[in-house]
Design an enzyme around this catalytic site. Structure first.
Site, PDB file in Angstrom:
ATOM      1  N   LYS A  35      54.113  37.443  43.006  1.00  0.00           N
ATOM      2  CA  LYS A  35      53.906  37.793  44.284  1.00  0.00           C
ATOM      3  C   LYS A  35      53.895  36.641  45.230  1.00  0.00           C
ATOM      4  O   LYS A  35      53.930  36.733  46.382  1.00  0.00           O
ATOM      5  CB  LYS A  35      52.279  38.344  44.442  1.00  0.00           C
ATOM      6  CG  LYS A  35      51.199  37.679  44.029  1.00  0.00           C
ATOM      7  CD  LYS A  35      49.900  38.405  43.971  1.00  0.00           C
ATOM      8  CE  LYS A  35      48.649  37.272  43.750  1.00  0.00           C
ATOM      9  NZ  LYS A  35      47.459  37.763  43.174  1.00  0.00           N
ATOM     10  N   ARG A 128      35.467  40.715  43.406  1.00  0.00           N
ATOM     11  CA  ARG A 128      36.580  41.387  43.963  1.00  0.00           C
ATOM     12  C   ARG A 128      36.776  42.602  43.065  1.00  0.00           C
ATOM     13  O   ARG A 128      35.818  43.546  43.225  1.00  0.00           O
ATOM     14  CB  ARG A 128      37.782  40.379  43.852  1.00  0.00           C
ATOM     15  CG  ARG A 128      39.132  40.802  45.114  1.00  0.00           C
ATOM     16  CD  ARG A 128      40.156  39.943  44.996  1.00  0.00           C
ATOM     17  NE  ARG A 128      41.019  40.513  44.107  1.00  0.00           N
ATOM     18  CZ  ARG A 128      42.270  39.821  43.594  1.00  0.00           C
ATOM     19  NH1 ARG A 128      42.567  38.856  44.586  1.00  0.00           N
ATOM     20  NH2 ARG A 128      42.946  40.164  42.565  1.00  0.00           N
TER      21      ARG A 128
HETATM   22  C1  LIG Z   1      47.040  37.016  42.123  1.00  0.00           C
HETATM   23  C2  LIG Z   1      46.806  37.370  40.780  1.00  0.00           C
HETATM   24  C3  LIG Z   1      46.681  36.697  39.709  1.00  0.00           C
HETATM   25  C4  LIG Z   1      47.330  35.369  39.756  1.00  0.00           C
HETATM   26  O1  LIG Z   1      46.395  34.232  40.287  1.00  0.00           O
HETATM   27  P1  LIG Z   1      47.054  32.607  40.330  1.00  0.00           P
HETATM   28  O2  LIG Z   1      45.817  32.078  40.799  1.00  0.00           O
HETATM   29  O3  LIG Z   1      48.281  32.625  41.129  1.00  0.00           O
HETATM   30  O4  LIG Z   1      47.419  32.491  38.934  1.00  0.00           O
HETATM   31  C5  LIG Z   1      46.150  37.251  38.565  1.00  0.00           C
HETATM   32  N1  LIG Z   1      45.467  38.311  38.641  1.00  0.00           N
HETATM   33  C6  LIG Z   1      45.405  38.982  39.722  1.00  0.00           C
HETATM   34  C7  LIG Z   1      44.645  40.388  39.448  1.00  0.00           C
HETATM   35  C8  LIG Z   1      45.991  38.651  40.997  1.00  0.00           C
HETATM   36  O5  LIG Z   1      45.730  39.436  42.030  1.00  0.00           O
END
Ligand SMILES: *Cc1c(COP(=O)(O)O)cnc(C)c1O
Length: 356
Positions: A35, A128
């Site tokens: 993303k 979250r």
């Molecule tokens: C964005 C996201 C990640 C990745 O997080 P990073 O800190 O960029 O490694 C992993 N799990 C979920 C559910 C996310 O939304």
């Protein structure tokens, strides 16, 4: 075309390899999170070649672009009920915490004649997404067992996102206990126990990741070589993988303090200035529309960002050793926010670079 973002594909492949090796040593597979770069297949290709097991994104539109890769695709953000059909079409696995959504996914999967896999999320205190209440989780699992087109394949958690809660041996042990409990309820082994994002890397580095955690979902650490719990750099990883390149459109000697009565700036704030006398100032053709207000770091450490507006970035180049001219380019290292904004902006050219 400028402004552009230079994307160093070999460095990204190398970062991914380093992290896959670190994780594999502890029998942990890597889910590469796409993303941060809007799922551009040119980049995803490098991550897949480097040995990640899954590709994951929070947006269905991005997963759609990744369909041709021969790895399973995971939807990271909890699905919207209104998008159940698209979720089934483009994601092999989704993260879930709501029974109403799981029912909608089951119907959509039945209609498409598919079996959709889910990872149930446990909230370990970051507040979250995820089941916070154990009873809620148990009741959901009991119902999902009876949904014919949904299969529970994993348990996961997300930390250090909203609340800044750090993954530890203690909270990850709760995740492992949760997985055991769900296995008892379903009578089937839980394949994936996903112990968080890039903030869990430090536990691997310190050899303290609890055995049983067998997957991590890594975005920032792969993309920017950063460990996100304490903000350090990961050994052997590149941090200059994505660079903003912007072009100088004006260079003039001007005072450091505006002349006249001060009202509001372009964004409705009252600006303040430090008097440094006359300075050599450069204007770059990039602005808040491309970057928002996320920090960027000039690769020339003798220049300073003074500020900007939606389409302009104003630099103090008085002390630089470089004799900049109009038409020259300046480069910047990025953080996660600026990378994301630049990759999302349609005004910024994406320049994929093979070799260094
Ligand atoms: C964005 C996201 C990640 C990745 O997080 P990073 O800190 O960029 O490694 C992993 N799990 C979920 C559910 C996310 O939304």
């Amino acid at each position: 075309m400028n402004p552009r973002i230079d994307i160093y594909l070999d460095k990204l492949r190398s970062n991914t390899k380093v992290l896959v090796e670190k994780c594999n040593k502890y029998d942990i597979s890597v889910t590469a999170v796409t993303k941060g770069f809007c799922g551009y297949p040119e980049i995803a290709h490098e991550l897949v070649e480097a040995g990640v097991k899954y590709l994951a994104d929070s947006r269905i539109e991005n997963l759609e672009k990744l369909q041709h890769f021969p790895v399973e695709k995971i939807l990271l953000r909890l699905p919207m009920i209104s998008m159940a059909k698209e979720v089934i079409k483009y994601a092999d696995i989704s993260l879930n915490s709501e029974i109403a959504t799981l029912r909608a996914l089951d119907s959509a999967a039945a209609e498409a004649n598919k079996l959709h896999k889910v990872i149930l999320m446990r909230d370990l205190g970051d507040l979250r997404e995820g089941f916070f209440d154990e009873k809620d989780l148990i009741e959901t699992v009991k119902e999902v067992i009876n949904l014919r087109n949904i299969e529970i394949v994993g348990i996961g958690t997300n930390l250090t996102c909203y609340g800044g809660v750090i993954p530890t041996e203690k909270n990850l042990q709760i995740l492992l206990d949760t997985a055991k409990m769900v296995e008892k309820l379903t009578g089937k082994p839980i394949e994936i126990i996903s112990g968080g994002n890039s903030s869990s890397i430090y536990l691997i580095e310190e050899g303290r990741i609890p055995p049983g955690i067998n997957n991590l979902r890594l975005g920032e650490s792969i993309l920017l070589g950063g460990e996100t719990t304490y903000g350090g750099k990961i050994k052997d990883c590149f941090i200059d993988t994505f660079q903003l390149v912007a072009e100088i459109i004006e260079i003039k000697e001007k005072p450091s303090i505006p002349i006249g009565e001060i009202g509001l700036d372009a964004f409705g704030n009252v600006p303040s200035f430090e008097d440094k006398g006359m300075m050599k100032r450069a204007i770059l053709a990039v602005g808040k529309q491309d970057l928002a207000t996320h920090p960027i770091t000039p690769t020339d450490d003798k220049v300073e960002i003074l500020g900007g507006s939606s389409d302009h970035l104003i630099m103090d180049i008085t002390h630089s050793d470089v004799d900049y001219k109009v038409g020259d380019e300046m480069k910047f290292l990025l953080g996660y926010g600026s990378m994301l904004a630049l990759m999302t902006s349609s005004y910024v050219t994406k320049n994929f670079i093979k070799g260094n």
